[in-house]
Design an enzyme around this catalytic site. Structure first.
Site: not given
Ligand code: FPP
Length: 220
Positions: A57, A9
């Site tokens: 998501n 996250d």
């Molecule tokens: C949460 O951060 C993260 C995600 C919803 C996506 C996670 C994906 C990756 C780490 C990269 C892709 C993975 C692969 C396997 C290539 P957020 O966007 O919710 O962050 P925030 O809470 O700060 O907005």
């Protein structure tokens, strides 16, 4: 520890702090995943499960959703040889039918090419713990907990001993609900793209200090 699971996250906040688009944060998140996979292998961990995209998501902007799907696709392409060479078994858990046919084919092809790997990277995509349990219940033909576990997407994988969540949120957010029954939790304020070897070592040290009584059951 055999199985570590991570809620990656904070990519969005990492990008925002740098005045970059959210996708730049996800890209940095994919690099962090690459590093952490190495730390896990070096630490003798056998399974790493990461939450890459939840059933929730899909509600994000079209640009972010398609950007994440493209990122996953290019991750699978660019890492293919490395994963095969390093003995990593790649697999996806979640509602894979929700993904595009093209992405499903790419996933199936990489799963097939890496099926003999000794280290497992399980990527949760369009994943929700309740959804997984509902799908398992539809397959369940009776028996006990073991038989039910075998109906989950994680069939054959031991439950995670430790679940890490970055970026200061203190929730499970529908991740591995069944599998987390006896898991230890480690929360850190560090944003996922910044998660370093030091942070990894701190999480493992914290885990190893805890007494794991698990309600009187034998240690697993
Ligand atoms: C949460 O951060 C993260 C995600 C919803 C996506 C996670 C994906 C990756 C780490 C990269 C892709 C993975 C692969 C396997 C290539 P957020 O966007 O919710 O962050 P925030 O809470 O700060 O907005």
């Amino acid at each position: 520890m055999r199985h570590l699971a991570i809620i990656m996250d904070g990519n969005g906040r990492w990008a925002k702090a740098r005045r970059k688009p959210r996708l730049a944060g996800h890209r940095a998140g994919a690099d962090a995943l690459d590093r952490v996979m190495r730390y896990c292998k070096d630490a003798g961990i056998e399974y790493l499960t990461v939450y890459a995209f939840s059933t929730e998501n899909w509600k994000r902007s079209k640009t972010e959703v398609s950007g994440l799907m493209k990122l996953l696709s290019s991750f699978m392409k660019s890492k293919r040889d490395e994963l095969v060479g390093q003995g990593v078994r790649f697999m996806v858990i979640g509602r894979r039918d929700d993904l595009s046919t093209k992405l499903q084919k790419e996933i199936a092809s990489l799963e097939e090419a890496t099926k003999n790997g000794r280290f497992t990277l399980a990527v949760a995509l369009s994943y929700g713990g309740r959804d997984e349990i509902v799908r398992a219940a539809a397959k369940f033909k009776g028996g006990g907990e073991k038989e039910f576990s075998d109906c989950l997407d994680t069939a054959g994988i031991p439950d995670p001993e430790l679940i890490i969540r970055t970026s200061g949120e203190l929730r499970l957010s529908n991740f591995l609900l069944w599998q987390a029954a006896y898991s230890e939790f480690y929360f850190t304020d560090v944003l996922w793209p910044d998660f370093s070897k030091e942070d990894f070592d701190m999480a493992l040290a914290s885990f190893s200090k805890r007494e794991r009584r698990m309600g009187g059951r034998a240690k697993r």
